[in-house]
Motif scaffolding. Structure first.
Motif, PDB file in Angstrom:
ATOM      1  N   SER B 332     -56.559 -82.960 -67.429  1.00 16.11           N
ATOM      2  CA  SER B 332     -56.028 -82.321 -68.640  1.00 16.11           C
ATOM      3  C   SER B 332     -55.229 -83.248 -69.543  1.00 16.11           C
ATOM      4  O   SER B 332     -54.680 -82.802 -70.547  1.00 16.11           O
ATOM      5  N   ALA B 333     -55.164 -84.534 -69.234  1.00 17.82           N
ATOM      6  CA  ALA B 333     -54.416 -85.459 -70.096  1.00 17.82           C
ATOM      7  C   ALA B 333     -54.955 -85.443 -71.525  1.00 17.82           C
ATOM      8  O   ALA B 333     -54.191 -85.503 -72.489  1.00 17.82           O
ATOM      9  N   CYS B 334     -56.282 -85.327 -71.666  1.00 17.34           N
ATOM     10  CA  CYS B 334     -56.857 -85.380 -73.021  1.00 17.34           C
ATOM     11  C   CYS B 334     -56.398 -84.212 -73.873  1.00 17.34           C
ATOM     12  O   CYS B 334     -56.140 -84.374 -75.063  1.00 17.34           O
ATOM     13  N   MET B 335     -56.289 -83.027 -73.277  1.00 20.14           N
ATOM     14  CA  MET B 335     -55.825 -81.909 -74.114  1.00 20.14           C
ATOM     15  C   MET B 335     -54.336 -82.014 -74.416  1.00 20.14           C
ATOM     16  O   MET B 335     -53.881 -81.620 -75.481  1.00 20.14           O
ATOM     17  N   ASN B 336     -53.587 -82.572 -73.473  1.00 20.07           N
ATOM     18  CA  ASN B 336     -52.147 -82.697 -73.709  1.00 20.07           C
ATOM     19  C   ASN B 336     -51.816 -83.649 -74.854  1.00 20.07           C
ATOM     20  O   ASN B 336     -50.755 -83.538 -75.459  1.00 20.07           O
ATOM     21  N   VAL B 337     -52.694 -84.602 -75.122  1.00 24.41           N
ATOM     22  CA  VAL B 337     -52.417 -85.539 -76.213  1.00 24.41           C
ATOM     23  C   VAL B 337     -53.167 -85.172 -77.492  1.00 24.41           C
ATOM     24  O   VAL B 337     -53.009 -85.832 -78.514  1.00 24.41           O
ATOM     25  N   CYS B 338     -53.971 -84.125 -77.457  1.00 22.16           N
ATOM     26  CA  CYS B 338     -54.852 -83.837 -78.596  1.00 22.16           C
ATOM     27  C   CYS B 338     -54.129 -83.069 -79.705  1.00 22.16           C
ATOM     28  O   CYS B 338     -53.584 -81.993 -79.468  1.00 22.16           O
ATOM     29  N   PRO B 339     -54.139 -83.630 -80.935  1.00 20.47           N
ATOM     30  CA  PRO B 339     -53.463 -82.937 -82.040  1.00 20.47           C
ATOM     31  C   PRO B 339     -54.131 -81.611 -82.404  1.00 20.47           C
ATOM     32  O   PRO B 339     -53.461 -80.705 -82.886  1.00 20.47           O
ATOM     33  N   VAL B 340     -55.423 -81.495 -82.152  1.00 22.77           N
ATOM     34  CA  VAL B 340     -56.110 -80.236 -82.469  1.00 22.77           C
ATOM     35  C   VAL B 340     -55.745 -79.179 -81.427  1.00 22.77           C
ATOM     36  O   VAL B 340     -55.339 -78.067 -81.756  1.00 22.77           O
ATOM     37  N   TYR B 341     -55.844 -79.562 -80.140  1.00 19.25           N
ATOM     38  CA  TYR B 341     -55.494 -78.617 -79.069  1.00 19.25           C
ATOM     39  C   TYR B 341     -54.051 -78.140 -79.214  1.00 19.25           C
ATOM     40  O   TYR B 341     -53.751 -76.955 -79.043  1.00 19.25           O
ATOM     41  N   GLU B 342     -53.172 -79.075 -79.530  1.00 21.27           N
ATOM     42  CA  GLU B 342     -51.751 -78.734 -79.617  1.00 21.27           C
ATOM     43  C   GLU B 342     -51.518 -77.607 -80.615  1.00 21.27           C
ATOM     44  O   GLU B 342     -50.580 -76.829 -80.475  1.00 21.27           O
ATOM     45  N   ARG B 343     -52.350 -77.531 -81.634  1.00 19.35           N
ATOM     46  CA  ARG B 343     -52.141 -76.522 -82.667  1.00 19.35           C
ATOM     47  C   ARG B 343     -52.956 -75.246 -82.462  1.00 19.35           C
ATOM     48  O   ARG B 343     -52.486 -74.157 -82.739  1.00 19.35           O
ATOM     49  N   THR B 344     -54.174 -75.395 -81.944  1.00 20.36           N
ATOM     50  CA  THR B 344     -55.014 -74.192 -81.813  1.00 20.36           C
ATOM     51  C   THR B 344     -54.885 -73.533 -80.448  1.00 20.36           C
ATOM     52  O   THR B 344     -55.123 -72.345 -80.307  1.00 20.36           O
ATOM     53  N   GLY B 345     -54.509 -74.322 -79.417  1.00 26.92           N
ATOM     54  CA  GLY B 345     -54.474 -73.778 -78.069  1.00 26.92           C
ATOM     55  C   GLY B 345     -55.861 -73.708 -77.472  1.00 26.92           C
ATOM     56  O   GLY B 345     -56.863 -73.978 -78.146  1.00 26.92           O
ATOM     57  N   GLY B 346     -55.910 -73.334 -76.193  1.00 28.52           N
ATOM     58  CA  GLY B 346     -57.166 -73.389 -75.461  1.00 28.52           C
ATOM     59  C   GLY B 346     -58.116 -72.251 -75.756  1.00 28.52           C
ATOM     60  O   GLY B 346     -59.332 -72.393 -75.614  1.00 28.52           O
ATOM     61  N   HIS B 347     -57.591 -71.105 -76.173  1.00 35.78           N
ATOM     62  CA  HIS B 347     -58.464 -69.947 -76.364  1.00 35.78           C
ATOM     63  C   HIS B 347     -59.487 -70.167 -77.477  1.00 35.78           C
ATOM     64  O   HIS B 347     -60.582 -69.625 -77.432  1.00 35.78           O
ATOM     65  N   ALA B 348     -59.090 -70.975 -78.475  1.00 33.84           N
ATOM     66  CA  ALA B 348     -59.975 -71.170 -79.621  1.00 33.84           C
ATOM     67  C   ALA B 348     -61.298 -71.812 -79.223  1.00 33.84           C
ATOM     68  O   ALA B 348     -62.305 -71.652 -79.896  1.00 33.84           O
ATOM     69  N   TYR B 349     -61.284 -72.546 -78.086  1.00 30.04           N
ATOM     70  CA  TYR B 349     -62.511 -73.233 -77.666  1.00 30.04           C
ATOM     71  C   TYR B 349     -63.490 -72.295 -76.969  1.00 30.04           C
ATOM     72  O   TYR B 349     -64.628 -72.660 -76.697  1.00 30.04           O
ATOM     73  N   GLY B 350     -62.992 -71.106 -76.593  1.00 33.97           N
ATOM     74  CA  GLY B 350     -63.873 -70.120 -75.990  1.00 33.97           C
ATOM     75  C   GLY B 350     -64.254 -70.422 -74.556  1.00 33.97           C
ATOM     76  O   GLY B 350     -64.028 -69.636 -73.661  1.00 33.97           O
ATOM     77  N   SER B 351     -64.794 -71.591 -74.302  1.00 32.29           N
ATOM     78  CA  SER B 351     -65.274 -71.959 -72.973  1.00 32.29           C
ATOM     79  C   SER B 351     -64.130 -72.127 -71.968  1.00 32.29           C
ATOM     80  O   SER B 351     -62.970 -72.257 -72.343  1.00 32.29           O
ATOM     81  N   THR B 352     -64.478 -72.135 -70.673  1.00 33.12           N
ATOM     82  CA  THR B 352     -63.517 -72.406 -69.606  1.00 33.12           C
ATOM     83  C   THR B 352     -62.875 -73.779 -69.800  1.00 33.12           C
ATOM     84  O   THR B 352     -61.751 -74.005 -69.397  1.00 33.12           O
TER      85      THR B 352
END
Ligand code: SF4
Lengths: 211, 524
Positions: B332-352
């Motif tokens: 999960s390091a990639c999501m922790n550093v991602c500027p997009v993830y940080e703002r949209t959160g995980g639900h926006a991606y839909g997938s697991t």
């Protein structure tokens, strides 16, 4: 076709371009250049960082230290192969907790284990750099269940079994033994990523390092 | 059977289950962005973990060497996957474990259900596992009348709240402490009504809630972080001890593991057990790691099953530019550093699988033609932070670009009538094909200025270009282009002396912007 054959065929098809197998560069540290004292010091520091209680004790005082830590407990469990002399003060002195021995002949049940105050085990090896103690199910460490259910785990670790880096520990351990690697008492960072100690595993971890 | 591949490569078979977004990313992101509480929680959490990770990574003098080793070990695994799987199977089976193979989510769910039904139990405890999340096991079991209890604290929070995980390591990262307290008070039977929102008190409440379940459970379900081919050993990495409980106390243990989770040998664990904890929780080592190889007499479950899952992994493997996505160790390091993830959160991606890895892995597993997932490769600014953080050096930005290309190709193949984009591209092709044509076009610049009006900004562009102005204004274009300005300032008499060319000015014969058809060396 069975699912296995199907999947194997899919993999073979996926690898149609026959990707090459790279040579793995192993330039990382695989052995220690620290002295025994430095490793001991580092392990103590790391374990304390995890909120474990650490005691550095001369080997001949193991039993006295154990008795001191267990004063006030009513019952404990030990694996059948735990060195007898570690327990000498516990068995001789009055007012000491009752000792249940878990052995292949008499395996304690979950309910029995849940009623006990603590478990005392030895350890196979420990990695100072990461503060990790490894149990491998040997006779002095016992079945995985006994070091899990009681709420307090007291580990006696011989200082000579401390290595610095993980590769050294891997070389000492046998893969196929059931293992538990322990780095501090149970903990969680699931709420706002703030680490708190004490969830489902033993909430207290005492480590007696025998020099 | 033989694994020698003789025929034409067959078409990849894609995965199913919780891999698909239920709506396109831009739409989902729009809604999630409006949730300010979510953004505050995520901002706090991702910043905390980033700092911790950097600190423990900086401690190791050989971190980069470890990443190189990790990346090569995984590449080697994938290149020899059939042999690795066979070796693992032989070793695991020799020690009393039973292996089942599942082509897809449905098959895996059916296998697990049948195994549980054989025991006669209707309740199981679960260790957090991405694979079972991916195949939607809990929902499937519920339909079959089997209750699956999540035991990881964050999974428990999500399950009690009837919510969905939003992060692969900390599924409840989008909840703050007071929200967790509310969920516990509302959903936990026999919870102390005076429960505070201190994390330590909340963890204690979870301990009490699950203790009886652990001690009486007969069947457990887990995932696995690694499978070691040369010994047949499985590994679960965790913190709370819920994993140990599930892996040790029940009589039956059913593990679901993706076929890509193997490592060639026991000694490879020395690399991955350094890479994983530091990258995921930012700890030198996670509190507990359990290792088991088949069945050990008298110690732990005596019925040990493993379901080997494909569900689109072989499809990802078939993409030679994308297959390194399978090297992922779910830190999960990639999501922790991602500027997009940080703002949209995980639900926006839909997938697991959310975040940067999800943006490549989900479409690779479902196929880019899968309507819902074709927007995922665009959920990135290609800043490269994920690549730098990834412990196994997966070049996520490169794979994103590759998948965008695939998506464009597949869209083009679908659409017969030329799209707005096609017209725009055709126009650009015409304009940029010669200096003269570009000149002609640039004469229109003052028009743009006119369109911008008094405040000198364009607020809304027409057609698909409108997407650009949805969240930003465009400054009015200048009244002349750089090329027009250059031409004015550099009359033929002031042209550069041949052989003394300045950068960007290729030399003799190139009088920029003078209407010649010579566009070579044109930098304007
Ligand atoms: S892609 Fe890399 S950084 Fe992201 S979760 Fe996987 S291993 Fe970790």
């Amino acid at each position: 076709m069975s699912a296995r054959e199907d999947i194997m065929a899919r993999i073979a098809s996926a690898l149609h371009d026959a990707p090459e197998t790279p040579v793995v560069p192993r330039e990382y540290r695989r052995s220690s250049n620290m002295s025994a004292e430095q490793r001991l010091e580092q392990l103590v520091d790391r374990l304390q960082d995890y909120k474990a209680n650490v005691f550095v004790t001369p080997a001949e005082e193991a039993s006295a230290k154990l008795a001191e830590l267990l004063a006030g407990s009513t019952s404990i469990v030990v694996p059948h192969g735990l060195p007898q002399d570690w327990l000498s003060k516990l068995t001789d002195d009055a007012g000491m907790p009752a000792i249940e021995v878990d052995s292949p002949e008499r395996r304690l049940t979950v309910a029995e284990l849940d009623a006990l105050d603590a478990v005392v085990t030895a350890a196979a090896t420990a990695v100072s750099e990461t503060g990790t103690i490894m149990l491998d199910g040997s006779a002095d460490q016992g079945r995985r269940i006994i070091s899990l259910v009681p709420d307090r785990h007291i580990v006696l670790l011989r200082a000579s079994d401390i290595v610095e880096v993980l590769p050294e520990a891997i070389a000492r351990l046998e893969a196929t033994r059931p293992q538990t690697w322990i780095s501090g008492p149970s903990a969680t960072s699931d709420i706002e990523l703030e680490r708190v100690e004490g969830v489902h595993g033993p909430r207290t971890l005492d480590v007696i390092i025998l020099t | 059977m033989s694994n020698t591949f003789l025929g034409m490569p067959s078409l990849p078979v894609f995965g199913r289950g919780n891999l698909n977004a239920t709506e396109p990313f831009p739409q989902a992101a729009h809604r999630e962005l409006a949730n300010t509480q979510l953004r505050a929680n995520l901002g706090h959490a991702t910043h905390t973990i980033r700092y911790k990770r950097l600190k423990v990574v900086a401690e190791l003098p050989d971190w980069e060497q470890m990443r190189d080793a990790g990346s090569a070990i995984k590449d080697a695994t994938m290149a020899n996957l059939p042999a690795m799987l066979e070796q693992f199977e032989a070793n695991f089976t020799a020690r009393g474990g039973i292996i089942h193979w599942a082509r897809d989510a449905q098959e895996a769910n059916e296998i697990v259900t049948a195994l549980i039904q054989e025991t006669g139990e209707t309740e199981v405890v679960k260790v957090k596992s991405m694979a079972t999340q991916e195949i939607g096991l809990n929902e499937y079991l519920e339909d079959q009348g089997i209750a699956a209890y999540e035991t990881d604290l964050a999974e428990l929070i999500v399950q009690l709240d009837h919510d969905k995980p939003s992060h692969i390591l900390v599924p409840a990262i989008h909840k703050n402490r007071s929200q967790v307290r509310e969920i516990f008070l509302r959903e936990m039977p026999a919870v102390d009504p005076n429960l505070t929102d201190e994390p330590a008190r909340l963890a204690e409440a979870a301990r009490k809630h699950l203790r009886k379940k652990f001690l009486s459970a007969k069947v457990a379900i887990s995932g696995a972080n690694f499978g070691l081919a040369d010994t047949g050993t499985l590994t679960v990495v965790e913190s709370e001890g819920n994993g140990r409980m599930c892996l040790t106390l029940p009589e039956t243990l059913i593990t679901v593991m993706g076929i890509e989770k193997l490592l060639p040998s026991w000694s490879d664990l020395e690399v991955f057990m350094q890479l994983l904890p530091r990258s995921s929780t930012g700890e030198r080592m996670n509190p507990y790691t359990s290792l088991w190889t088949g069945v050990t007499e008298g110690d732990g479950p005596q019925n040990v099953h493993l379901v080997m899952l494909d569900n689109g992994r072989t499809a990802a493997l078939a993409d030679e530019y994308g297959r390194t996505a399978l090297n992922c160790i779910r830190c999960s390091a990639c999501m922790n550093v991602c500027p997009v993830y940080e703002r949209t959160g995980g639900h926006a991606y839909g997938s697991t699988y959310p975040g940067p890895i999800g943006a490549i892995l989900s479409p690779l597993m479902t196929g880019i033609k899968s309507e819902e997932n074709n927007s995922l490769p665009y959920a990135s600014s290609l800043c490269g932070a994920c690549f730098d953080a990834c412990p196994v050096k997966i070049n996520i930005p490169e794979i994103l670009v590759h998948l965008r290309g695939e998506d464009v190709d597949s869209q083009r193949a679908k659409v017969k009538v030329p799209s707005q984009m096609d017209f725009m591209m055709k126009g650009a092709e015409w304009a940029f094909s010669s200096g003269a044509k570009l000149n002609l076009l640039e004469k229109g610049l003052p028009l743009g200025k006119l369109a911008a009006g008094r405040d000198k900004v364009i607020k809304k562009l027409p057609g698909i270009a409108g997407g650009w102005t949805q969240s930003r204004d465009i400054p009015a274009p200048p009244s002349q282009s750089f090329r027009q300005w250059w031409a004015k300032e550099h009359k033929p008499s002031t042209a550069v002396v041949p052989g003394n060319a300045v950068p960007g000015h290729a030399g003799p014969g190139n009088t920029a912007g003078h209407g010649t058809e010579n566009s070579e060396g044109e930098q304007a």
